[in-house]
Design a protein around this motif. Structure first.
Motif, PDB file in Angstrom:
ATOM      1  N   VAL A   1      33.533  22.647 -52.600  1.00  0.00           N
ATOM      2  CA  VAL A   1      33.800  23.282 -53.893  1.00  0.00           C
ATOM      3  C   VAL A   1      35.233  22.946 -54.283  1.00  0.00           C
ATOM      4  O   VAL A   1      36.188  23.416 -53.653  1.00  0.00           O
ATOM      5  N   ILE A   2      35.367  22.132 -55.303  1.00  0.00           N
ATOM      6  CA  ILE A   2      36.694  21.697 -55.769  1.00  0.00           C
ATOM      7  C   ILE A   2      37.214  22.762 -56.724  1.00  0.00           C
ATOM      8  O   ILE A   2      36.703  22.945 -57.824  1.00  0.00           O
ATOM      9  N   GLY A   3      38.234  23.490 -56.270  1.00  0.00           N
ATOM     10  CA  GLY A   3      38.701  24.658 -57.007  1.00  0.00           C
ATOM     11  C   GLY A   3      37.988  25.910 -56.535  1.00  0.00           C
ATOM     12  O   GLY A   3      37.760  26.833 -57.316  1.00  0.00           O
ATOM     13  N   GLY A   4      37.658  25.961 -55.251  1.00  0.00           N
ATOM     14  CA  GLY A   4      36.831  27.048 -54.719  1.00  0.00           C
ATOM     15  C   GLY A   4      37.590  28.215 -54.147  1.00  0.00           C
ATOM     16  O   GLY A   4      36.996  29.069 -53.489  1.00  0.00           O
ATOM     17  N   GLY A   5      38.902  28.310 -54.387  1.00  0.00           N
ATOM     18  CA  GLY A   5      39.692  29.355 -53.748  1.00  0.00           C
ATOM     19  C   GLY A   5      39.741  30.669 -54.479  1.00  0.00           C
ATOM     20  O   GLY A   5      39.823  31.734 -53.864  1.00  0.00           O
ATOM     21  N   GLY A   6      39.705  30.645 -55.809  1.00  0.00           N
ATOM     22  CA  GLY A   6      39.835  31.876 -56.573  1.00  0.00           C
ATOM     23  C   GLY A   6      38.968  31.869 -57.807  1.00  0.00           C
ATOM     24  O   GLY A   6      38.411  30.840 -58.190  1.00  0.00           O
ATOM     25  N   GLY A   7      38.850  33.042 -58.439  1.00  0.00           N
ATOM     26  CA  GLY A   7      38.111  33.150 -59.695  1.00  0.00           C
ATOM     27  C   GLY A   7      36.668  32.715 -59.585  1.00  0.00           C
ATOM     28  O   GLY A   7      35.951  33.082 -58.651  1.00  0.00           O
ATOM     29  N   ILE A   8      36.229  31.896 -60.546  1.00  0.00           N
ATOM     30  CA  ILE A   8      34.854  31.400 -60.557  1.00  0.00           C
ATOM     31  C   ILE A   8      34.559  30.610 -59.285  1.00  0.00           C
ATOM     32  O   ILE A   8      33.502  30.748 -58.673  1.00  0.00           O
ATOM     33  N   GLY A   9      35.505  29.785 -58.860  1.00  0.00           N
ATOM     34  CA  GLY A   9      35.305  28.971 -57.664  1.00  0.00           C
ATOM     35  C   GLY A   9      35.086  29.812 -56.420  1.00  0.00           C
ATOM     36  O   GLY A   9      34.252  29.486 -55.574  1.00  0.00           O
ATOM     37  N   ALA A  10      35.822  30.920 -56.294  1.00  0.00           N
ATOM     38  CA  ALA A  10      35.640  31.803 -55.146  1.00  0.00           C
ATOM     39  C   ALA A  10      34.258  32.429 -55.157  1.00  0.00           C
ATOM     40  O   ALA A  10      33.600  32.532 -54.108  1.00  0.00           O
ATOM     41  N   GLY A  11      33.801  32.839 -56.341  1.00  0.00           N
ATOM     42  CA  GLY A  11      32.461  33.404 -56.438  1.00  0.00           C
ATOM     43  C   GLY A  11      31.396  32.421 -55.989  1.00  0.00           C
ATOM     44  O   GLY A  11      30.424  32.792 -55.313  1.00  0.00           O
ATOM     45  N   ILE A  12      31.586  31.152 -56.343  1.00  0.00           N
ATOM     46  CA  ILE A  12      30.636  30.102 -55.943  1.00  0.00           C
ATOM     47  C   ILE A  12      30.717  29.864 -54.432  1.00  0.00           C
ATOM     48  O   ILE A  12      29.688  29.764 -53.745  1.00  0.00           O
TER      49      ILE A  12
ATOM     50  N   VAL B   1      30.525  20.864 -55.870  1.00  0.00           N
ATOM     51  CA  VAL B   1      30.704  21.596 -57.131  1.00  0.00           C
ATOM     52  C   VAL B   1      32.120  21.351 -57.622  1.00  0.00           C
ATOM     53  O   VAL B   1      33.094  21.688 -56.931  1.00  0.00           O
ATOM     54  N   ASN B   2      32.249  20.759 -58.793  1.00  0.00           N
ATOM     55  CA  ASN B   2      33.560  20.495 -59.393  1.00  0.00           C
ATOM     56  C   ASN B   2      33.858  21.571 -60.426  1.00  0.00           C
ATOM     57  O   ASN B   2      33.355  21.543 -61.545  1.00  0.00           O
ATOM     58  N   VAL B   3      34.690  22.536 -60.015  1.00  0.00           N
ATOM     59  CA  VAL B   3      34.976  23.704 -60.850  1.00  0.00           C
ATOM     60  C   VAL B   3      36.273  23.542 -61.637  1.00  0.00           C
ATOM     61  O   VAL B   3      36.423  24.084 -62.730  1.00  0.00           O
ATOM     62  N   VAL B   4      37.226  22.811 -61.089  1.00  0.00           N
ATOM     63  CA  VAL B   4      38.571  22.736 -61.671  1.00  0.00           C
ATOM     64  C   VAL B   4      38.507  22.327 -63.136  1.00  0.00           C
ATOM     65  O   VAL B   4      37.748  21.433 -63.528  1.00  0.00           O
ATOM     66  N   GLY B   5      39.324  22.965 -63.942  1.00  0.00           N
ATOM     67  CA  GLY B   5      39.428  22.647 -65.360  1.00  0.00           C
ATOM     68  C   GLY B   5      40.400  23.611 -66.001  1.00  0.00           C
ATOM     69  O   GLY B   5      40.941  24.501 -65.345  1.00  0.00           O
ATOM     70  N   GLY B   6      40.631  23.456 -67.285  1.00  0.00           N
ATOM     71  CA  GLY B   6      41.524  24.378 -67.978  1.00  0.00           C
ATOM     72  C   GLY B   6      42.200  23.716 -69.156  1.00  0.00           C
ATOM     73  O   GLY B   6      42.176  22.488 -69.304  1.00  0.00           O
TER      74      GLY B   6
ATOM     75  N   THR C   1      31.297  22.020 -67.076  1.00  0.00           N
ATOM     76  CA  THR C   1      31.753  21.629 -68.404  1.00  0.00           C
ATOM     77  C   THR C   1      31.972  22.919 -69.198  1.00  0.00           C
ATOM     78  O   THR C   1      32.398  23.919 -68.640  1.00  0.00           O
ATOM     79  N   THR C   2      31.682  22.951 -70.487  1.00  0.00           N
ATOM     80  CA  THR C   2      31.946  24.134 -71.302  1.00  0.00           C
ATOM     81  C   THR C   2      31.118  24.071 -72.574  1.00  0.00           C
ATOM     82  O   THR C   2      30.691  22.979 -72.992  1.00  0.00           O
ATOM     83  N   ILE C   3      30.925  25.197 -73.200  1.00  0.00           N
ATOM     84  CA  ILE C   3      30.274  25.223 -74.502  1.00  0.00           C
ATOM     85  C   ILE C   3      31.065  24.402 -75.518  1.00  0.00           C
ATOM     86  O   ILE C   3      30.502  23.851 -76.463  1.00  0.00           O
ATOM     87  N   GLU C   4      32.394  24.299 -75.311  1.00  0.00           N
ATOM     88  CA  GLU C   4      33.230  23.558 -76.267  1.00  0.00           C
ATOM     89  C   GLU C   4      32.914  22.065 -76.277  1.00  0.00           C
ATOM     90  O   GLU C   4      33.294  21.359 -77.213  1.00  0.00           O
ATOM     91  N   ALA C   5      32.214  21.584 -75.252  1.00  0.00           N
ATOM     92  CA  ALA C   5      31.788  20.181 -75.249  1.00  0.00           C
ATOM     93  C   ALA C   5      30.655  19.938 -76.228  1.00  0.00           C
ATOM     94  O   ALA C   5      30.303  18.783 -76.486  1.00  0.00           O
ATOM     95  N   HIS C   6      30.107  21.000 -76.790  1.00  0.00           N
ATOM     96  CA  HIS C   6      28.925  20.899 -77.651  1.00  0.00           C
ATOM     97  C   HIS C   6      29.174  21.430 -79.060  1.00  0.00           C
ATOM     98  O   HIS C   6      28.233  21.613 -79.822  1.00  0.00           O
ATOM     99  N   ARG C   7      30.437  21.704 -79.394  1.00  0.00           N
ATOM    100  CA  ARG C   7      30.751  22.175 -80.747  1.00  0.00           C
ATOM    101  C   ARG C   7      32.174  21.767 -81.086  1.00  0.00           C
ATOM    102  O   ARG C   7      32.955  21.380 -80.208  1.00  0.00           O
ATOM    103  N   GLY C   8      32.514  21.826 -82.363  1.00  0.00           N
ATOM    104  CA  GLY C   8      33.856  21.458 -82.795  1.00  0.00           C
ATOM    105  C   GLY C   8      34.827  22.562 -82.461  1.00  0.00           C
ATOM    106  O   GLY C   8      34.858  23.592 -83.135  1.00  0.00           O
ATOM    107  N   ALA C   9      35.636  22.362 -81.418  1.00  0.00           N
ATOM    108  CA  ALA C   9      36.514  23.417 -80.905  1.00  0.00           C
ATOM    109  C   ALA C   9      37.930  23.197 -81.414  1.00  0.00           C
ATOM    110  O   ALA C   9      38.786  22.625 -80.728  1.00  0.00           O
ATOM    111  N   ALA C  10      38.174  23.630 -82.628  1.00  0.00           N
ATOM    112  CA  ALA C  10      39.507  23.505 -83.206  1.00  0.00           C
ATOM    113  C   ALA C  10      40.532  24.197 -82.318  1.00  0.00           C
ATOM    114  O   ALA C  10      40.279  25.281 -81.798  1.00  0.00           O
ATOM    115  N   SER C  11      41.666  23.552 -82.151  1.00  0.00           N
ATOM    116  CA  SER C  11      42.794  23.993 -81.318  1.00  0.00           C
ATOM    117  C   SER C  11      42.529  23.818 -79.824  1.00  0.00           C
ATOM    118  O   SER C  11      43.368  24.168 -78.991  1.00  0.00           O
ATOM    119  N   PHE C  12      41.376  23.263 -79.473  1.00  0.00           N
ATOM    120  CA  PHE C  12      41.069  22.882 -78.088  1.00  0.00           C
ATOM    121  C   PHE C  12      40.476  21.470 -78.070  1.00  0.00           C
ATOM    122  O   PHE C  12      39.607  21.158 -77.264  1.00  0.00           O
TER     123      PHE C  12
END
Length: 301
Positions: A21-32, A98-103, A152-163
């Motif tokens: 689990v890449i990024g598996g130490g905390g948050g969502i990654g820890a849950g996984i 599982v590749n969790v890292v992102g932001g 990935t994210t929902i933002e990959a499927h819609r026009g995410a202004a400011s992101f």
């Protein structure tokens, strides 16, 4: 263990497998990480938060599983290679990655300098390409196929202004995942994406400018809840456990013929596509109607 649980465990076939689990130490990654360990999977994790990772490692070991961990910034190519080298030495092969890292952070595209753009692309797409390439080598070493799950994210499927750069990088991850699912299908290596939306994580909170985050902190939980209920058809953000459950499914034999898809774990926001449940009797429509508008623009009522 009940008969139903035993039946599902047998069908899922996760017990005894090996995961990274890449990024598996905390948050969502820890849950996984903890969900996989509880399902009987040995886990290798890397993260940049040493304290959080230590807690996760201890909990995962509490499930009786072998756990490898490394303090690694996955967006650094040399560091990510060193982690996979450790996994190769410690586990020899993998079944699940599982590749969790992102932001990202909220800002106008024209205010981003080139370094910020490069960082957004690397942490949301670039490292995933490298991780998948190393992961495939270790899954092949096991000789029984495997499952790679990219966040990935929902933002990959819609026009995410400011992101915008974040959205573009995540869209690249989404289509890269589909392409690799086709390329590796005959080897029994499945690749899928999970696309969350709003989730209770430090990453989502830190994406907002400090002044906006501070303004949210001043709102009551009831007010925040009403806002989420307007936006999310199910009525509240998916908890981390919901994302971990999606990983368990895609990693398991229950999804043996599921490859190249994006699973939206978002409470229905992708399906809504802009339809909000406006208050004051307006209901589900894209734009506020006569019930809500006077409250938003009282000067024009």
């Amino acid at each position: 263990m009940s008969e139903a649980q035993g039946f599902l465990d047998q069908r899922a076939g996760l017990f005894g497998r090996k995961a990274a689990v890449i990024g598996g130490g905390g948050g969502i990654g820890a849950g996984i990480t903890l969900a996989l360990a509880e399902a009987g999977v040995d886990v290798a994790i890397c993260d940049i938060d040493q304290d959080q990772m230590a807690v996760t490692v201890a909990e995962a070991k509490g499930h009786g599983r072998e756990v490898l961990s490394a303090l690694v910034d996955a967006t650094d190519p040399a560091a990510l290679d060193s982690f996979y080298d450790e996994v190769t030495q410690g586990f020899g092969n993998l079944d699940i990655v599982v590749n969790v890292v992102g932001g990202t952070f909220r800002t106008s595209f024209m205010e981003m300098d080139r370094d910020a753009i490069a960082r957004d692309i690397q942490r949301n797409y670039g490292y995933v390409v490298q991780s998948v390439q190393r992961a495939v080598q270790l899954i092949r070493a096991g000789g029984r196929g495997g499952s790679i799950i990219n966040f990935t994210t929902i933002e990959a499927h819609r026009g995410a202004a400011s992101f915008s750069v974040y959205a573009g990088a995540k869209a690249a991850t989404t289509n890269f995942t589909r392409s690799m699912a086709v390329e590796l299908g005959k080897e029994g290596i499945r690749l899928n994406c999970i696309a969350p939306d709003t989730t209770p994580s430090n990453g989502n909170n830190s994406a907002m400018p400090p002044e906006i985050a501070a303004s949210f902190a001043n709102l009551s939980p009831e007010t925040m809840g009403k806002g989420m209920a307007m936006y999310i058809p199910i009525g509240s953000p998916p908890p981390i456990a919901a994302l971990a459950n999606a990983v368990l499914f895609l990693a398991s034999d229950l999804a043996a013929f599921v490859s190249g898809i994006t699973m939206h774990v978002d409470g229905g926001t992708m399906a809504a596509a802009g339809f909000l449940d406006w208050p004051y009797g307006d209901g589900f429509v894209p734009v506020a109607l006569s019930g809500t508008l006077p409250y938003i623009f009282p000067e024009n009522a």
